[in-house]
Design a protein around this motif. Structure first.
Motif, PDB file in Angstrom:
ATOM      1  N   UNK A 305       0.809  -1.211   0.000  1.00 32.81           N
ATOM      2  CA  UNK A 305       0.000   0.000   0.000  1.00 32.81           C
ATOM      3  C   UNK A 305       0.844   1.264   0.000  1.00 32.81           C
ATOM      4  N   UNK A 306       2.034   1.200   0.583  1.00 34.71           N
ATOM      5  CA  UNK A 306       2.866   2.393   0.672  1.00 34.71           C
ATOM      6  C   UNK A 306       3.648   2.711  -0.572  1.00 34.71           C
ATOM      7  N   UNK A 310       4.087   9.161  -0.525  1.00 38.36           N
ATOM      8  CA  UNK A 310       4.441   9.341   0.885  1.00 38.36           C
ATOM      9  C   UNK A 310       3.198   9.272   1.762  1.00 38.36           C
ATOM     10  N   UNK A 311       2.108   9.861   1.303  1.00 36.86           N
ATOM     11  CA  UNK A 311       0.872   9.835   2.070  1.00 36.86           C
ATOM     12  C   UNK A 311       0.362   8.409   2.226  1.00 36.86           C
ATOM     13  N   UNK A 317       1.453   2.715   7.496  1.00 35.56           N
ATOM     14  CA  UNK A 317       2.079   2.598   8.814  1.00 35.56           C
ATOM     15  C   UNK A 317       1.046   2.795   9.916  1.00 35.56           C
ATOM     16  N   UNK A 318       0.186   3.793   9.754  1.00 35.56           N
ATOM     17  CA  UNK A 318      -0.813   4.095  10.773  1.00 35.56           C
ATOM     18  C   UNK A 318      -1.820   2.964  10.943  1.00 35.56           C
TER      19      UNK A 318
END
Length: 429
Positions: A305-306, A310-311, A317-318
């Motif tokens: 997903x990352x 950057x968003x 991560x969150x």
């Protein structure tokens, strides 16, 4: 010229890396590996020259000294070393020959990416629709005619690239088994199918067609299970996201597909403790957790997903605490998401993804080493964010060391498992 006896010994050593095949699927002639439990008997694992080349190529330092000190250490199978698609740096992916080569290089876990055929049988193929660039299907007119999109040659007037799309779901299991695996490649300016197919096409110059000129055997899931079980190794099977509309043929759902994978292992009497299922789709992981919890406990959420921004990375991560709270036990991001650059020191360090996953109790596996080719120019997309710190092939072990010892991953996928096997044996993993 070498003597006949020395030539024979040398030939036998080469054959041990996978060109000589033990007979039939699941043959009892395979010596037992000990299944990663410390039994050193079984297949004579050999890592070949590449790990030593990588160590020689490293910058001077403690890590290089430690790896050099292991150069004469006996090598054995390690579950830390996971075969990615077999051994596709040199062997056609997801073929019997590639799986055996991976076992010879000490991979303790062998991967099958699972797709389905038109008669709903399960086969090992990286993509539902990759047959046109990983097999010889276009050389078989009767099967090429069944492809989702037939071959279209390059148009020199418009510059439109050559194309085709052939899916496992276009053909039956018997038809799939008639195909030969080839190195993953295409030639986009091909004027005919011979030019387009991988063996003759644009295989990257850092791979090789050496082991693709004979017919590499395509593999069903059942054959894969039989072969890997006969070698005493463990399994990781990825439910590939279908590229055809689901439900397939009107009634074959995604849940049917992922349940069929489990049923195939249980039907072969393989305990869940030896199987690491995988998927990029969270719903597949949740399905296994709810319906087959023994298998779900070792299911791997493949997390890319990352990769887009950057968003997106920060959002991924969150979300890690929520994934853990929902019962996910193992995450597997691509390797670049686990590392970051400390530009003040010029060091490669664990990323926020890595530290967060570890803090919330998630185990981590990563992919895929030996997929980027030579690293002199920064290593490409797999080394995003640390490209400026990568300038030689030996830096691969620098990154592996951060991922293995600082982050504490439980396994690493590689297109050439010997690289990981050498490291794992050196550090007792």
């Amino acid at each position: 010229m070498p003597s006949t006896s020395s030539y024979t010994v040398g030939l036998c050593a080469l054959l041990q890396l996978g060109t000589a095949l033990p007979a039939p699927w699941g043959s009892s002639k395979w010596p037992h590996h000990g299944n990663g439990k410390g039994d050193q008997s079984g297949i004579n694992v050999q890592v070949g020259p590449r790990p030593y080349y990588l160590v020689d190529n490293m910058d001077d330092g403690d890590l290089k000294d430690q790896l050099e000190a292991c150069s004469e250490k006996p090598i054995s199978t390690s579950h830390f070393s996971i075969s990615h698609r077999g051994a596709p740096l040199m062997f056609p992916e997801h073929t019997k020959q590639g799986y055996i080569a991976a076992a010879r290089m000490g991979a303790g876990i062998i991967e099958c990416d699972v797709s389905f055929t038109s008669d709903r049988e399960l086969v090992c193929r990286h993509s539902n629709c990759d047959l046109h660039y990983t097999t010889n299907i276009l050389a078989k007119p009767e099967l090429a005619a069944k492809c989702t999109s037939p071959f279209v040659p390059y148009n020199p007037e418009t510059g439109e690239e050559a194309s085709a799309e052939c899916c496992t779901s276009d053909i039956t299991l018997a038809e799939f088994k008639s195909l030969c695996g080839e190195m993953e490649a295409t030639t986009y300016n091909a004027l005919n199918t011979s030019e387009y197919m991988g063996r003759i096409g644009s295989t990257p110059d850092w791979r090789t067609n050496m082991y693709a000129y004979s017919c590499a055997d395509t593999v069903s899931l059942k054959e894969y299970i039989s072969l890997v079980d006969s070698m005493g190794l463990d399994f990781t099977a990825e439910a590939k996201e279908p590229e055809v509309p689901m439900p397939f043929q009107g009634d074959y759902t995604q849940n049917d597909f992922v349940q069929q994978i489990v049923d195939t292992f249980t039907g072969a009497n393989i305990p869940a403790s030896r199987v690491w299922l995988q998927s990029f789709l969270p719903r597949d992981i949740y399905y296994w957790l709810e319906n087959d919890p023994d298998f779900g406990a070792q299911a791997i959420y493949l997390d890319e997903r990352g990769d887009t921004s950057t968003k997106a990375y920060e959002k991924a991560v969150a979300s890690l605490p929520r994934l853990a709270a929902k019962g996910v036990k193992i995450v597997a991001p691509d390797l670049w998401q686990l590392v970051a650059a400390d530009n003040a020191t010029g060091k490669i360090i664990p990323s926020t993804y890595a530290t967060t996953a570890r803090d919330v109790g998630l185990d981590i596996i990563t992919w895929s080493f030996e997929r980027s080719g030579p690293l002199e120019s920064g290593g490409g997309s797999y080394y995003t964010g640390i490209n400026h710190l990568i300038n030689n092939d030996g830096d691969e072990y620098t990154v592996i060391d951060v991922i293995a010892r600082e982050i504490g991953v439980i396994g690493i996928f590689a297109d050439w498992p010997a690289t990981i096997t050498y490291y794992a044996n050196c550090f007792g993993l």
